[in-house]
Motif scaffolding. Structure first.
Motif, PDB file in Angstrom:
ATOM      1  N   THR A 108      57.610  51.718   4.696  1.00 47.00           N
ATOM      2  CA  THR A 108      57.345  51.376   3.293  1.00 47.00           C
ATOM      3  C   THR A 108      55.853  51.504   2.962  1.00 47.00           C
ATOM      4  OG1 THR A 108      59.218  49.862   3.336  1.00 47.00           O
ATOM      5  CG2 THR A 108      57.657  49.597   1.522  1.00 47.00           C
ATOM      6  N   PHE A 109      54.987  51.068   3.889  1.00 47.25           N
ATOM      7  CA  PHE A 109      53.544  51.166   3.626  1.00 47.25           C
ATOM      8  C   PHE A 109      52.916  52.256   4.496  1.00 47.25           C
ATOM      9  CE2 PHE A 109      54.953  46.876   2.546  1.00 47.25           C
ATOM     10  CZ  PHE A 109      54.648  46.879   1.193  1.00 47.25           C
ATOM     11  N   ASN A 110      52.918  52.041   5.814  1.00 44.99           N
ATOM     12  CA  ASN A 110      52.382  53.042   6.727  1.00 44.99           C
ATOM     13  C   ASN A 110      53.078  52.822   8.070  1.00 44.99           C
ATOM     14  OD1 ASN A 110      50.622  54.091   8.888  1.00 44.99           O
ATOM     15  ND2 ASN A 110      49.276  54.661   7.185  1.00 44.99           N
ATOM     16  N   THR A 111      53.780  53.834   8.537  1.00 44.23           N
ATOM     17  CA  THR A 111      54.663  53.674   9.689  1.00 44.23           C
ATOM     18  C   THR A 111      53.932  53.122  10.918  1.00 44.23           C
ATOM     19  OG1 THR A 111      56.088  55.421   8.891  1.00 44.23           O
ATOM     20  CG2 THR A 111      56.283  54.873  11.237  1.00 44.23           C
ATOM     21  N   LEU A 112      52.854  53.798  11.318  1.00 42.05           N
ATOM     22  CA  LEU A 112      52.227  53.404  12.583  1.00 42.05           C
ATOM     23  C   LEU A 112      51.214  52.277  12.433  1.00 42.05           C
ATOM     24  CD1 LEU A 112      51.790  56.917  14.254  1.00 42.05           C
ATOM     25  CD2 LEU A 112      53.649  55.261  14.553  1.00 42.05           C
ATOM     26  N   LYS A 113      50.576  52.203  11.246  1.00 42.34           N
ATOM     27  CA  LYS A 113      49.557  51.158  11.067  1.00 42.34           C
ATOM     28  C   LYS A 113      50.148  49.830  10.624  1.00 42.34           C
ATOM     29  CE  LYS A 113      45.764  54.292  10.031  1.00 42.34           C
ATOM     30  NZ  LYS A 113      45.117  54.943   8.884  1.00 42.34           N
ATOM     31  N   SER A 114      51.283  49.885   9.937  1.00 37.80           N
ATOM     32  CA  SER A 114      51.847  48.647   9.413  1.00 37.80           C
ATOM     33  C   SER A 114      53.272  48.387   9.915  1.00 37.80           C
ATOM     34  CB  SER A 114      51.808  48.690   7.888  1.00 37.80           C
ATOM     35  OG  SER A 114      52.558  47.647   7.340  1.00 37.80           O
ATOM     36  N   GLY A 115      54.162  49.363   9.701  1.00 34.11           N
ATOM     37  CA  GLY A 115      55.579  49.147   9.977  1.00 34.11           C
ATOM     38  C   GLY A 115      55.885  48.823  11.427  1.00 34.11           C
ATOM     39  N   VAL A 116      55.449  49.692  12.339  1.00 36.05           N
ATOM     40  CA  VAL A 116      55.768  49.462  13.754  1.00 36.05           C
ATOM     41  C   VAL A 116      55.081  48.192  14.279  1.00 36.05           C
ATOM     42  CG1 VAL A 116      55.749  50.461  16.083  1.00 36.05           C
ATOM     43  CG2 VAL A 116      56.284  51.907  14.115  1.00 36.05           C
ATOM     44  N   PRO A 117      53.780  47.990  14.005  1.00 31.37           N
ATOM     45  CA  PRO A 117      53.173  46.721  14.449  1.00 31.37           C
ATOM     46  C   PRO A 117      53.906  45.491  13.918  1.00 31.37           C
ATOM     47  CG  PRO A 117      51.464  48.261  13.775  1.00 31.37           C
ATOM     48  CD  PRO A 117      52.774  48.908  13.436  1.00 31.37           C
ATOM     49  N   ASN A 118      54.336  45.518  12.664  1.00 28.95           N
ATOM     50  CA  ASN A 118      55.078  44.369  12.125  1.00 28.95           C
ATOM     51  C   ASN A 118      56.446  44.233  12.778  1.00 28.95           C
ATOM     52  OD1 ASN A 118      53.275  43.079  10.388  1.00 28.95           O
ATOM     53  ND2 ASN A 118      53.619  44.608   8.763  1.00 28.95           N
TER      54      ASN A 118
END
Lengths: 481, 481
Positions: B231-241
């Motif tokens: 939804t926002f940024n796959t590697l910077k936001s989605g996967v870490p979350n």
């Protein structure tokens, strides 16, 4: 609208798992706004034609879960706290929509839903399913009709649509887009579209001789005598037998109305057939053509001077063969949070896929001097856009240096409220009205927007306030990660 | 099968005008035979998968005209002598068909109708409409499944099908063709297909923070926790979350099942996400991919070593995007005339479009030694084709010098009687059985017939007697004009 009953489960599973989550978290009554729009025009065409609103409204106003539906959801593991709410579930929101037959463009809200988050989610799949299909076919039909111009053009696609529903509602959409008849009898009955058609190859084959078939048909179907002439050989057998039939009927004071070509080189065959018919004293027998036609083939035929009076299009129309998907989407643009309306945005690495946030209203800007369109203009819903005014600045939301000022303009609001608190508040217009609306709307466009290849791109611009909001939100979201 | 009731007028107008002609001429009880088949394989694929038989049988056995239908036909000008017969009209013929899930090829009779000419005509439109749609989608699904192999592959196409009917029956056909689940809940309920799906971008957006959305979902949907990470940024936001969510759940003895990628470069993103998940101690969290996938993109992803465990295909499957029409046809092949059965032929300048006349039976020829297919073999219905035998000559019906002799063969009859005098005489198998039948049938083919590009052409040959009959009739018909 039988087919639009029993549609509560016509939804993607995730809508229901998300609904359950909101319910269990006590968030189900959160107010949200969703916009339905599409991102790019199909077929390289210059505009699209909105169709499917009637079925969308029927679906929304009839939406309810049966006991069977609820039992099925329980069997999937949905929890009782959630499924208990479904027996009384109704769509209770407001819907604002453009009219069916409207000329529509990428990235403008065609339809906007305001409602509780659980109901706004549930309906996404069906709304898009209906919109994507009917708008696609209406657009293809309008594209074809532009090439055939004054010549009668009809839908023969029933057997090639994606199942009975696609053929039926495809025929409806094709009529909205400009087709003047359909071969599908049920579509004629349901939507009051004129029905057309006469005989098949099997009919001709079932008789010993071609002319026996022609005579038998002509004797029993006065007023609709269109003879299919390509079962054996168009020019050596079909047309001569059609002429013999016409001569025989003439003696009885009756007539052959037309012949139909269904294979072979239609430019050559139609011209030769025309000569043969004229030479035999039948200049009034018309020539119809069918058989894998589309706007490209018809355009070629016309430029070669084909002697065709009527076109029947099938597969290429009813399947939108060269681009069989519209790609309409339905995006969250606003969430109410503690009584405050907060716009929402979804980013993307592709700048054209970033949605425009907030509750908005789309307007069509007409030049008061020419009466023609200048562009569409999307403003925030609470902005004041006067119906008439001077010096409106239109600028491209991405390439902002592309701009123009319209000196004298009229701003026509494109959406109207069609559902209020779950109740239909408009009357469904009939197909003829919708088709006329499309024609009138289209007449305000320039030829440059309507041509088959490389049409002029039509402006869909944002108000300055909306543009600022969008950019501010992009920056905020980007800086966050 | 609600949708297949009320289908009597789901027919092209010409079927009714021809029926009327036969009735008024006293020819309505003439016995005829029609074959349903298709002429060329879609997508450059090596075979097609037959689907839609259940709906065809339901349609035929429920077929009747309502009073409303009859009133509508009268309003169109149909004559009383004809419409009077319609109130009692039922389909009373015999139908022979291949099984659903069968591997089928061009120019062989998939389904054969024997009946009175008026009933055999009426049904053409609906039969083709159902066959063309479901067979097309089942074939596309089978083609995609060959590329994804053992990896779970599911249908996500509901919103992009050609209207609700196309999505619903398309999901059915996709399951027959090999899809292991569908997102469309109604298809799950009606056809007992496993339903799949978890959350959308709107769900993530509706919360202040991405991880709030993940946690809320995970807490309420145990066992189906697939987090959408783009939804926002796959590697910077989605996967870490997603990893944070997994860590939080782990403390409670619970887990994240998978993440879903829906945009961007999936080869790169999946490999990076895999590393991040593994590096954080979550090698068991699977990676699903969706977003405009088809067999070509999946094939590329696989060859680039993408770390994807599950594929969801939507638009390209449910619309058969690269060739959205099968082009099945239904042709008259025999007419009874004064008690004698007379084969019929339709010529064409295109030799491959000339139909094969007569009442026929199709067989699949298996090599008894290998257990694999050698070709299909079409014989006249009254020819004796032993179930097992030696030295069967197969030759190309057009290029007759292309021939081979099968030393030890088994001949499997492909059609069975499914309707007798208008009554259904078989039981509808369920979707799992049909899917298994397809898998078993396909396992008898060579890899050369199944590859994605330039597959080996499979032989569909005629018996010597049938070939002679066809050629004799072509000569006779040609010399006539």
């Amino acid at each position: 609208m039988k087919s639009y009953e029993d549609m509560a489960l016509h939804t993607d599973l995730y809508q229901l798992t998300m609904m359950q989550t909101y319910v269990l978290k006590g968030l189900q009554d959160q107010k949200v706004v969703f916009d339905m729009f599409f991102r790019s025009l199909p077929f390289g065409h210059g505009y699209a034609v909105f169709a499917g609103l009637e079925q969308i409204i029927d679906y929304l106003t009839q939406l309810s879960f049966s006991e069977e539906d609820i039992a099925y959801l329980k069997s999937l593991g949905f929890k009782k706290e959630f499924t208990d709410l479904l027996s009384d579930f109704r769509f209770t929101g407001d819907v604002y929509s453009m009219k069916e037959g409207e000329i529509i463009f990428p990235n403008e809200p065609v339809l906007t839903v305001e409602g509780r988050i659980v109901e706004a989610l549930l309906i996404e799949t069906a709304l898009l399913n209906i919109f994507n299909h009917q708008t696609l076919i209406a657009t293809k039909a309008s594209r074809i009709k532009q090439i055939t111009g004054e010549k009668k053009t009809v839908d023969f696609g029933a057997r090639r649509g994606h199942g009975p529903g696609a053929s039926l509602y495809g025929a409806r959409a094709a009529a909205i887009g400009g087709m003047e008849g359909t071969s599908l009898v049920k579509a004629g009955k349901m939507f009051h579209i004129p029905v057309v058609g006469t005989m098949s190859h099997a009919f001709v084959q079932s008789f010993e001789k071609e002319q026996q078939a022609f005579m038998a048909y002509a004797e029993e179907n006065e007023g609709n005598v269109v003879l299919l002439v390509d079962t054996f050989n168009t020019l050596k057998s079909g047309v001569p037998n059609a002429i013999r039939t016409a001569e025989e009927l003439k003696k009885r004071g009756k007539r052959v109305d037309a012949i139909r070509l269904d294979s072979g080189d239609m430019a050559y065959l139609s011209k030769e057939a025309r000569k043969m018919l004229d030479g035999s004293g039948f200049p009034d027998i018309k020539i119809a053509a069918s058989g894998d036609l589309d706007e490209y083939i018809i355009s070629e035929l016309e430029s070669q001077g084909a002697a065709i009076d009527m076109y029947a299009v099938g597969t290429k129309l009813i399947t939108a063969f060269d681009q069989p998907s519209l790609g309409g989407v339905y995006k969250l643009v606003e969430v109410e949070d503690e009584g405050k309306r907060r716009p929402r945005i979804k980013l993307s690495d592709n700048i054209e896929k970033i949605i425009t946030p907030g509750r908005k209203k789309p307007y069509r800007i007409l030049n008061s001097r020419t009466g023609r369109v200048e562009g569409d203009y999307i403003a925030l819903a609470d902005e004041k856009v006067p119906q008439q005014g001077r010096n409106l600045l239109l600028f491209d939301p991405i390439y902002t240096w592309k701009q123009k000022t319209v000196e004298d303009y009229e701003a026509v609001e494109l959406q109207e409220k069609v559902i209020e608190k779950g109740k239909k508040i408009t009357v469904h217009p009939d197909i003829q009205e919708i088709r006329s609306y499309r024609e009138k709307a289209l007449s305000r466009f320039w030829e440059e927007h309507k041509r088959k290849s490389n049409p002029q791109v039509y402006y869909v611009d944002l108000s300055v306030d909306l543009w600022r909001l969008k950019n501010k939100m992009i920056e905020a979201a980007r800086s966050y990660y």
